[in-house]
Design a protein around this motif. Sequence first.
Motif, PDB file in Angstrom:
ATOM      1  N   GLY A  79      30.987  31.839  62.414  1.00 60.65           N
ATOM      2  CA  GLY A  79      30.779  30.426  62.099  1.00 60.65           C
ATOM      3  C   GLY A  79      29.809  30.260  60.955  1.00 60.65           C
ATOM      4  O   GLY A  79      29.202  31.217  60.477  1.00 60.65           O
ATOM      5  N   ASN A 131      34.755  23.618  63.627  1.00 64.23           N
ATOM      6  CA  ASN A 131      33.925  24.761  64.027  1.00 64.23           C
ATOM      7  C   ASN A 131      34.465  25.473  65.265  1.00 64.23           C
ATOM      8  O   ASN A 131      33.997  26.550  65.613  1.00 64.23           O
ATOM      9  N   MET A 148      35.531  29.112  64.680  1.00 60.16           N
ATOM     10  CA  MET A 148      34.518  29.996  64.093  1.00 60.16           C
ATOM     11  C   MET A 148      34.849  31.482  64.209  1.00 60.16           C
ATOM     12  O   MET A 148      34.426  32.275  63.385  1.00 60.16           O
TER      13      MET A 148
END
Lengths: 373, 337
Positions: A12, A144, A147
């Motif tokens: 990430g 996200n 990630m």
Amino acid sequence: MTIAAITMPKWGLTMTEGKILGWLKEEGDAVGPSDELVEIETTKITNVMEAGEAGTLRRIVAAPGSTLPIGALIAVVAPQEAADGEIDAFVAGFVVPDTTAAEAESEAPAARELAAGDYRLRYLDLGESGVPIVLIHGFGADLNTWMFNQSVLAERQRTIALDLPGHGGSSKALKGPIDGAGLAADIDRALAALDIDRVHLVGHSMGGAIALHFAGWQPARVASLTLLAPAGLGPEINAAFIDGFVRIERRREAQEVLRLLVHDPALVGRTMVEDVLRYKRLDGVSAALSAIAAEWFPGGVQRAGQAEILATLPLPVQLVWGRDDRIIPVAHAAAVAGRVPVHILDSCGHLPHMEKAGEVNRLIARLVGEAAA
Amino acid sequence: MPQKSIRQALNEALAQEMRRDPTIVVIGEDVSGGAGTEGQRDAYGGVLGVTKGLFGEFGEARVIDTPITESAIMGAAAGAAVTGLRPVAELMFSDFFGVCFDQIFNQAAKFRYMFGGKAKTPLVIRTMIGAGRSAAAQHSQSPYGVFTAVPGLKCVVPSNAYDAKGLLIQAIRDDDPVVFCEHKLMYDLRTEVPDEPYTIPFGEANVVRDGDDVTVVALARMVHYANEAAEALEKDGIEIELIDPRTTSPLDEDTILESVERTGRLVIVDEATPRCSIATDIAALVADKAFDALKAPIRRVTAPHTPVPFAPSLEKLYIPSPDKIAAAVREVHGYGK
């Protein structure tokens, strides 16, 4: 003879260091690239790192409990016949590459914004060549969530993750229809803004249902479709999770709700909880999530009925589900069993792309590769 | 996400809320920011630069300069709040609260109660705290413990720009009087702050770092000192759980108690003086409600019970330091082992 460094990964955009929880192999064990090697805790989530190399685990450099910056040497994989002296010299001479340090320092996320109809949508565009892979997150999530996936997939192929309207860094005020067809139309506008025609679609949960709507609507533009624990295939959904997610304002409630997502509650770290709270605190988010929940899961029940569309799509598709999914039951896969390839993953909850990242990355890469062949 | 200083975060919170709600006004000494100087009237943005640009955008009906009289500022603001506006009043140095405390603690804090719940008092008092500038005993104190002790007041003590923006917006939208304490050495401290408006609920501590060995509770600038201490302690294998309560009233008791129930060891860091203070209050809370969990005495790292010294060398000794925090953690960690 190759001596390979196993280093602290960067998962990430914001990870700067990780903590070694425990080694799943011992010194002297033979390892293959996809063997689970070590469990690493970040403030966001705990994940298992695969070896990525073949050979013998010759040296464990980082002891359990130690916290190291990304890029730091944690182990050495080498052929069995390499002399101990060579391994010692390799460890002693290892230098963390400058690029990794620079990457750790750099706070600037590569995410950008595009205009799609009335919305500004945030997206992250990584990798170069090929028919792009487009990743669509689920209810309440953002880009996200990928990630552990996007940067891996992007090594071979352009991979784009975007935030849906009302989510992540995209516009919060909902303006158009927000059912499956409406959000699929937003994806269509986003692709137009990026001047992209054909895509491989990967969708998780509600994002899976959106991807399926898109594929049913414009099958010729979809090179392959991977659905991870998708919505839309059956009526059941964990209403306590949806209601809880819409309602949560405080850390401890958020932790309880987020733990429903994974098979092992200990995986959820402080930063994952904090990221969700930071998103939920923004003006307009509660209203957007309430509206989406009311549209998609009225009375705690899904508007389903896409199983037949999935089973009859004229393109390569696959379904991936965690056996321990507590949000959308894995039993929904039965609706298309025998007609669509289904991969059910053990020790896995509602986030297969995080909990079983290596396996999911391989499944996506394989289907994308087959579709291209 | 953009990095912003605490000064920018506060300015953005004020501007965004004033655009959203026309009943919000700013009132205080030179809040227009440069009265009497040459050039643009809001050139300076007040002595702290926090209100820069507000006068130009919202005009003198909503950005109100006052004479140097704190009692008038707080009296006018309390009256305005109870009659329909949402004033953000500036008490430049918190040390000056003495001249206007009747308006704050006997009027604003009491209206809701005295009027049987029929009145609300959406008043924010922004004020500066903290030592470290050699500003001497009358301009360096951290009296948030006094505000916390008054029922009817809420008290906010942010430690970073993200919290500052979310807590100030929450304070403005809150229907009760809120004292908002800004540390004078922290205005330039930067962190990631969303451009969009957002609120952080009161009574919700921030867990700054996880650890199982010792719980450390710290406020404002002391959060950063405790974090420095944590880095040093980590090298010795001691992991602290660092809790920033963010608001002292209401206080997130559960987060502190749950942490101490796990670690059994507690250090409280407070830049204020130690008698009848937040540090003492939290020590009492834990002794009262988590006594069985304690494996070591509670330690408080605070200023001594003296006025803030003027001499820079003495002032430095006066303020809790990362070294003193680390020493207290080591002592508590080693106790009984």
